[in-house]
Scaffold this active site. Structure first.
Site, short mmCIF file in Angstrom:
data_model
loop_
_atom_site.label_atom_id
_atom_site.label_comp_id
_atom_site.label_asym_id
_atom_site.label_seq_id
_atom_site.Cartn_x
_atom_site.Cartn_y
_atom_site.Cartn_z
N GLY A 49 0.83 -1.20 0.00
CA GLY A 49 0.00 0.00 0.00
C GLY A 49 0.86 1.25 0.00
O GLY A 49 1.96 1.27 -0.58
N ARG A 50 0.39 2.29 0.70
CA ARG A 50 1.10 3.57 0.73
C ARG A 50 2.54 3.38 1.23
O ARG A 50 3.49 3.88 0.63
CB ARG A 50 0.35 4.55 1.65
CG ARG A 50 -0.97 5.03 1.09
CD ARG A 50 -1.75 5.80 2.12
NE ARG A 50 -2.20 4.94 3.19
CZ ARG A 50 -3.49 4.75 3.52
NH1 ARG A 50 -4.43 5.41 2.90
NH2 ARG A 50 -3.81 3.93 4.50
N ILE A 51 2.68 2.68 2.38
CA ILE A 51 4.02 2.52 2.96
C ILE A 51 4.79 1.42 2.22
O ILE A 51 5.98 1.59 1.91
CB ILE A 51 3.93 2.21 4.47
CG1 ILE A 51 3.17 3.32 5.20
CG2 ILE A 51 5.33 2.02 5.06
CD1 ILE A 51 2.86 3.01 6.67
N ARG A 66 1.78 -4.66 12.44
CA ARG A 66 1.18 -4.71 13.78
C ARG A 66 1.59 -6.04 14.40
O ARG A 66 1.73 -7.04 13.68
CB ARG A 66 -0.36 -4.66 13.70
CG ARG A 66 -0.93 -3.29 13.47
CD ARG A 66 -0.75 -2.36 14.68
NE ARG A 66 -1.31 -1.03 14.47
CZ ARG A 66 -0.63 0.02 14.03
NH1 ARG A 66 0.65 -0.09 13.72
NH2 ARG A 66 -1.22 1.20 13.90
N GLU A 76 2.07 -4.66 23.43
CA GLU A 76 2.78 -3.38 23.57
C GLU A 76 2.19 -2.60 24.74
O GLU A 76 0.97 -2.63 24.93
CB GLU A 76 2.66 -2.55 22.29
CG GLU A 76 3.31 -3.22 21.10
CD GLU A 76 3.30 -2.35 19.83
OE1 GLU A 76 3.03 -1.15 19.94
OE2 GLU A 76 3.57 -2.90 18.77
N SER A 87 -0.84 -9.36 -1.52
CA SER A 87 -1.95 -8.56 -0.97
C SER A 87 -3.20 -9.21 -1.54
O SER A 87 -3.11 -10.14 -2.35
CB SER A 87 -1.83 -7.10 -1.40
OG SER A 87 -1.82 -7.01 -2.80
N ASP A 119 9.42 -4.24 14.97
CA ASP A 119 9.14 -2.90 15.52
C ASP A 119 7.81 -2.90 16.27
O ASP A 119 7.49 -1.94 16.95
CB ASP A 119 9.10 -1.88 14.37
CG ASP A 119 9.00 -0.44 14.88
OD1 ASP A 119 9.74 -0.09 15.82
OD2 ASP A 119 8.17 0.33 14.36
N HIS A 179 8.34 0.22 18.57
CA HIS A 179 7.35 0.86 17.69
C HIS A 179 7.82 2.26 17.28
O HIS A 179 7.15 3.25 17.53
CB HIS A 179 5.98 0.92 18.39
CG HIS A 179 4.84 0.99 17.43
ND1 HIS A 179 3.64 0.35 17.64
CD2 HIS A 179 4.70 1.64 16.25
CE1 HIS A 179 2.81 0.61 16.63
NE2 HIS A 179 3.44 1.38 15.78
P1 NDP Z 1 -2.50 0.85 3.07
O1 NDP Z 1 -3.95 0.68 3.37
O2 NDP Z 1 -2.07 1.88 2.10
O3 NDP Z 1 -1.89 -0.55 2.56
C1 NDP Z 1 -2.23 -1.76 3.15
C2 NDP Z 1 -1.71 -2.90 2.27
O4 NDP Z 1 -2.05 -4.14 2.92
C3 NDP Z 1 -2.35 -2.96 0.88
O5 NDP Z 1 -1.41 -3.45 -0.04
C4 NDP Z 1 -3.48 -3.97 1.08
O6 NDP Z 1 -3.79 -4.53 -0.17
C5 NDP Z 1 -2.82 -4.96 2.03
N1 NDP Z 1 -3.78 -5.72 2.82
C6 NDP Z 1 -4.81 -5.23 3.55
N2 NDP Z 1 -5.48 -6.24 4.13
C7 NDP Z 1 -4.86 -7.38 3.75
C8 NDP Z 1 -5.11 -8.76 4.01
N3 NDP Z 1 -6.15 -9.16 4.76
N4 NDP Z 1 -4.27 -9.67 3.48
C9 NDP Z 1 -3.24 -9.28 2.70
N5 NDP Z 1 -2.96 -7.99 2.41
C10 NDP Z 1 -3.77 -7.05 2.93
O7 NDP Z 1 -1.82 1.07 4.49
P2 NDP Z 1 -0.44 1.81 4.82
O8 NDP Z 1 0.61 1.32 3.89
O9 NDP Z 1 -0.65 3.26 4.96
O10 NDP Z 1 -0.17 1.23 6.31
C11 NDP Z 1 -0.10 -0.16 6.53
C12 NDP Z 1 -0.03 -0.48 8.00
O11 NDP Z 1 1.28 -0.21 8.50
C13 NDP Z 1 -0.92 0.34 8.93
O12 NDP Z 1 -2.26 -0.09 8.91
C14 NDP Z 1 -0.27 0.12 10.28
O13 NDP Z 1 -0.80 -1.04 10.90
C15 NDP Z 1 1.21 -0.13 9.92
N6 NDP Z 1 2.06 0.97 10.37
C16 NDP Z 1 3.07 0.75 11.27
C17 NDP Z 1 3.86 1.78 11.71
C18 NDP Z 1 4.98 1.56 12.69
O14 NDP Z 1 5.28 2.48 13.44
N7 NDP Z 1 5.62 0.41 12.71
C19 NDP Z 1 3.63 3.17 11.29
C20 NDP Z 1 2.59 3.30 10.31
C21 NDP Z 1 1.83 2.24 9.89
P3 NDP Z 1 -5.24 -5.22 -0.46
O15 NDP Z 1 -6.27 -4.29 0.09
O16 NDP Z 1 -5.27 -5.41 -1.94
O17 NDP Z 1 -5.20 -6.53 0.28
#
Ligand code: NDP
Length: 311
Positions: free
Chosen positions: A143-145, A222, A251, A164, A246, A269
């Site tokens: 996704g975004r990250i 997570r 937590e 994904s 991380d 984290h």
């Molecule tokens: P996005 O929503 O942009 O991306 C999520 C990705 O996960 C997509 O590629 C999505 O694709 C995939 N995904 C979602 N559900 C599933 C599933 N059930 N099975 C497989 N793939 C899945 O989120 P971000 O990239 O913005 O953020 C991702 C996560 O990173 C956050 O929700 C957060 O939990 C974590 N995070 C951790 C941080 C840290 O400090 N360590 C900081 C910021 C974020 P698709 O929908 O096609 O499945």
């Protein structure tokens, strides 16, 4: 007058701006003001349906962080409560931390630092370490990250594939609809998916075994995404090589067995935790909250949320 309840520590400058907008701010304890609470500023802790029901006039939740697994967004949707979060402003920062964790895990930077400080260098060179070069990276989440991490990995000249639920039309990288198949084809996993029931224990014992003895797991998603019991077993028995974590199931007090394994690297984290990025996140928390009260469109809401106050 509308009251905004802060859950967890919120910066003073933000509290001042919320007050300047004519709102009353309550810090942690809403006792006696439940009927006036129309907004929640969430830094930490869960927001359950039961908590929402304590505040019959609740309209908006503005949450710090992009993940919203701690908020019952279904319950919010059912009650017409808007939920704001802070996507995008943290992408690059979390991607940087992921690369640091990956490289430090493989090149054993903390262990090398300890070796030097313990005065062991004169007794012999630090042992040779695993390498990033020659590895194939399997991203769980693009996704975004995830796409920012993939962009960085391209600069390290290692092949990247991803899993994904649906492929990204804008990505030339190979997509695996089946996570197990990807784990068999790669030796390094990076998890960056949302938490919650749908992704709980995506990385389990069978997946770790499929990764194999050279396997490395980096979890910046997570804690719930990774079965820690299975990971500790796999690291202890040498079923995989190493892990960099991380995020944790518990937590801020992770399973202490993870601290003492020679092949696990843990950070508290830290993903988005830099001064400029945290500030940008708080600005977005403010904008989401105040735009709601001004009747304007909230800049960033979770999927399915209302984003503008109608009255
Ligand atoms: P996005 O929503 O942009 O991306 C999520 C990705 O996960 C997509 O590629 C999505 O694709 C995939 N995904 C979602 N559900 C599933 C599933 N059930 N099975 C497989 N793939 C899945 O989120 P971000 O990239 O913005 O953020 C991702 C996560 O990173 C956050 O929700 C957060 O939990 C974590 N995070 C951790 C941080 C840290 O400090 N360590 C900081 C910021 C974020 P698709 O929908 O096609 O499945």
């Amino acid at each position: 007058m509308s009251h905004v309840l802060c859950l967890g520590a919120v910066p003073d400058w933000l509290i001042a701006e919320v007050r300047a907008a004519g709102l009353t701010v309550l810090i942690d304890d809403p006792q006696g003001h439940e009927a006036q609470v129309t907004g929640i500023l969430r830094r930490s802790g869960g927001v359950s349906a039961a908590l929402m029901d304590r505040f019959p006039a609740l309209e908006v939740i503005s949450s710090l962080g992009v993940g919203y697994d701690m908020i019952d967004t279904e319950a919010a949707r059912a009650r017409g409560i808007a939920v704001g979060h802070t996507p995008d402003v943290l992408n690059e920062e979390v991607a940087d931390l992921t690369m640091a964790l990956l490289l430090a895990t493989l090149r054993q930077i903390p262990q090398g630092n300890r070796y030097l400080l313990d005065g062991k260098w004169p007794g012999g060179q630090f042992p040779l370490t695993p390498s990033l070069q020659g590895r194939t990276i399997g991203m769980i989440g693009m996704g975004r990250i995830g796409s920012c991490i993939a962009r960085r990995l391209a600069g390290f000249d290692v092949p990247v594939v991803y899993h994904s639920r649906s492929p990204r039309a804008d990505s030339p990288l190979r997509h695996y609809p089946d996570l197990m198949e990807m784990a068999r084809d790669v030796d390094t996993l990076i998890a960056i998916v949302p938490g919650g029931p749908e992704t709980r224990h995506l990385i389990d014992r069978a997946l770790l075994q499929a990764l194999g003895p050279q396997g490395v797991v980096i979890n910046v998603a997570r804690g719930s995404v990774l079965d820690e019991e299975a990971l500790i077993g796999a690291l202890t028995k040498g079923e995989i090589l190493a892990a960099g974590l991380d995020v944790f199931e518990n937590e801020p007090s992770p399973d202490p067995r993870l601290f003492n394994l020679p092949n696990s690297l843990v950070t508290p984290h830290l993903g988005s935790g830099t001064v400029p990025t945290r500030h940008a996140m708080w600005e977005l928390v403010r904008d989401n909250l105040l735009r709601w009260y001004q009747g304007e469109v909230m800049p960033a809401v979770v999927p399915g949320s209302v984003r503008r106050r109608l009255s």
